[in-house]
Design a protein around this motif. Structure first.
Motif, PDB file in Angstrom:
ATOM      1  N   THR A  67      17.506 -13.133 -28.545  1.00 54.18           N
ATOM      2  CA  THR A  67      18.253 -13.196 -27.435  1.00 54.18           C
ATOM      3  C   THR A  67      17.495 -13.268 -26.044  1.00 54.18           C
ATOM      4  OG1 THR A  67      19.912 -12.240 -28.685  1.00 54.18           O
ATOM      5  CG2 THR A  67      19.902 -11.659 -26.456  1.00 54.18           C
ATOM      6  N   LYS A  71      17.423 -14.282 -34.990  1.00 47.63           N
ATOM      7  CA  LYS A  71      17.426 -13.032 -34.941  1.00 47.63           C
ATOM      8  C   LYS A  71      17.663 -12.207 -33.507  1.00 47.63           C
ATOM      9  CE  LYS A  71      12.972 -13.579 -37.808  1.00 47.63           C
ATOM     10  NZ  LYS A  71      11.507 -13.215 -37.995  1.00 47.63           N
ATOM     11  N   PRO A  72      18.058 -11.181 -33.772  1.00 46.90           N
ATOM     12  CA  PRO A  72      18.695 -10.333 -32.170  1.00 46.90           C
ATOM     13  C   PRO A  72      17.475 -10.623 -31.301  1.00 46.90           C
ATOM     14  CG  PRO A  72      19.424  -9.022 -34.335  1.00 46.90           C
ATOM     15  CD  PRO A  72      18.616 -10.344 -34.743  1.00 46.90           C
ATOM     16  N   GLU A  73      16.313 -10.501 -31.662  1.00 47.16           N
ATOM     17  CA  GLU A  73      14.916 -10.569 -30.745  1.00 47.16           C
ATOM     18  C   GLU A  73      14.976 -12.082 -30.305  1.00 47.16           C
ATOM     19  OE1 GLU A  73      14.860  -9.419 -34.064  1.00 47.16           O
ATOM     20  OE2 GLU A  73      13.105  -9.738 -34.762  1.00 47.16           O
ATOM     21  N   SER A 106      23.743 -11.686 -32.328  1.00 46.10           N
ATOM     22  CA  SER A 106      24.158 -10.390 -32.647  1.00 46.10           C
ATOM     23  C   SER A 106      23.507 -10.140 -34.040  1.00 46.10           C
ATOM     24  CB  SER A 106      25.820 -10.484 -32.382  1.00 46.10           C
ATOM     25  OG  SER A 106      26.501 -11.359 -33.248  1.00 46.10           O
ATOM     26  N   SER A 107      23.692  -8.823 -34.043  1.00 49.56           N
ATOM     27  CA  SER A 107      23.079  -8.356 -35.551  1.00 49.56           C
ATOM     28  C   SER A 107      24.393  -7.874 -36.136  1.00 49.56           C
ATOM     29  CB  SER A 107      22.358  -6.857 -35.143  1.00 49.56           C
ATOM     30  OG  SER A 107      22.968  -5.962 -34.385  1.00 49.56           O
ATOM     31  N   THR A 167      22.320 -15.590 -27.100  1.00 49.06           N
ATOM     32  CA  THR A 167      22.549 -14.057 -27.567  1.00 49.06           C
ATOM     33  C   THR A 167      22.778 -14.184 -29.135  1.00 49.06           C
ATOM     34  OG1 THR A 167      23.817 -13.641 -25.427  1.00 49.06           O
ATOM     35  CG2 THR A 167      23.998 -12.148 -26.958  1.00 49.06           C
ATOM     36  N   GLN A 172      25.645 -15.201 -34.602  1.00 49.04           N
ATOM     37  CA  GLN A 172      25.300 -14.012 -35.459  1.00 49.04           C
ATOM     38  C   GLN A 172      23.933 -14.109 -36.031  1.00 49.04           C
ATOM     39  OE1 GLN A 172      28.419 -13.521 -38.476  1.00 49.04           O
ATOM     40  NE2 GLN A 172      29.488 -12.076 -37.114  1.00 49.04           N
ATOM     41  N   ALA A 173      23.159 -12.907 -36.209  1.00 48.19           N
ATOM     42  CA  ALA A 173      21.933 -13.211 -36.967  1.00 48.19           C
ATOM     43  C   ALA A 173      21.980 -14.056 -38.344  1.00 48.19           C
ATOM     44  CB  ALA A 173      21.465 -11.838 -37.195  1.00 48.19           C
TER      45      ALA A 173
END
Length: 121
Positions: A88, A84-86, A120-121, A118, A12-13
């Protein structure tokens, strides 16, 4: 030099992951070790790299990621915090003979198979 990356996964983020890269060969300390990443639809980009005495980070990961190496164990690690999601992407470890740290992928001669991260947000 053969490189084997591991440690990717789903997080998770705000979470953390630690990537590891094991290298074969007896002259590991003579190589600059780097981490690159490639997100879907994007070009491969520099993340971090180090020689035995010099460390560089991409601006996007500075303060969150830490690269380290253990020349006795032929390993290089990437500790990733505050993900962060970015972030990924598929993360690749790479090796370049010599002591000059570079941030472009071209000079790196050896590449691992990649490990997927990966966030996730």
């Amino acid at each position: 030099v053969q490189l084997q990356a591991s440690g990717g996964g789903l997080v998770q983020a705000g979470g953390s992951l630690r990537l590891s890269c094991a290298a074969s060969g007896r002259t590991f300390s003579s190589y600059v070790m780097g981490w690159f990443r490639q997100a879907p639809g994007k070009e491969r980009e520099f993340v971090a790299a180090m020689s035995s005495g010099t460390t560089y980070y991409a601006d996007s990961v500075k303060g969150r990621f830490t690269i380290s190496r253990d020349n006795a164990k032929n390993t290089v690690n990437l500790q990733m915090n505050s993900l962060k999601p970015e972030d990924t992407a598929v993360y690749y470890c790479a090796a370049k003979y010599g002591v000059v740290v570079v941030t472009s992928a071209g000079p790196y001669d050896y590449w691992g198979q990649g490990t997927l991260v990966t966030v996730s947000s």
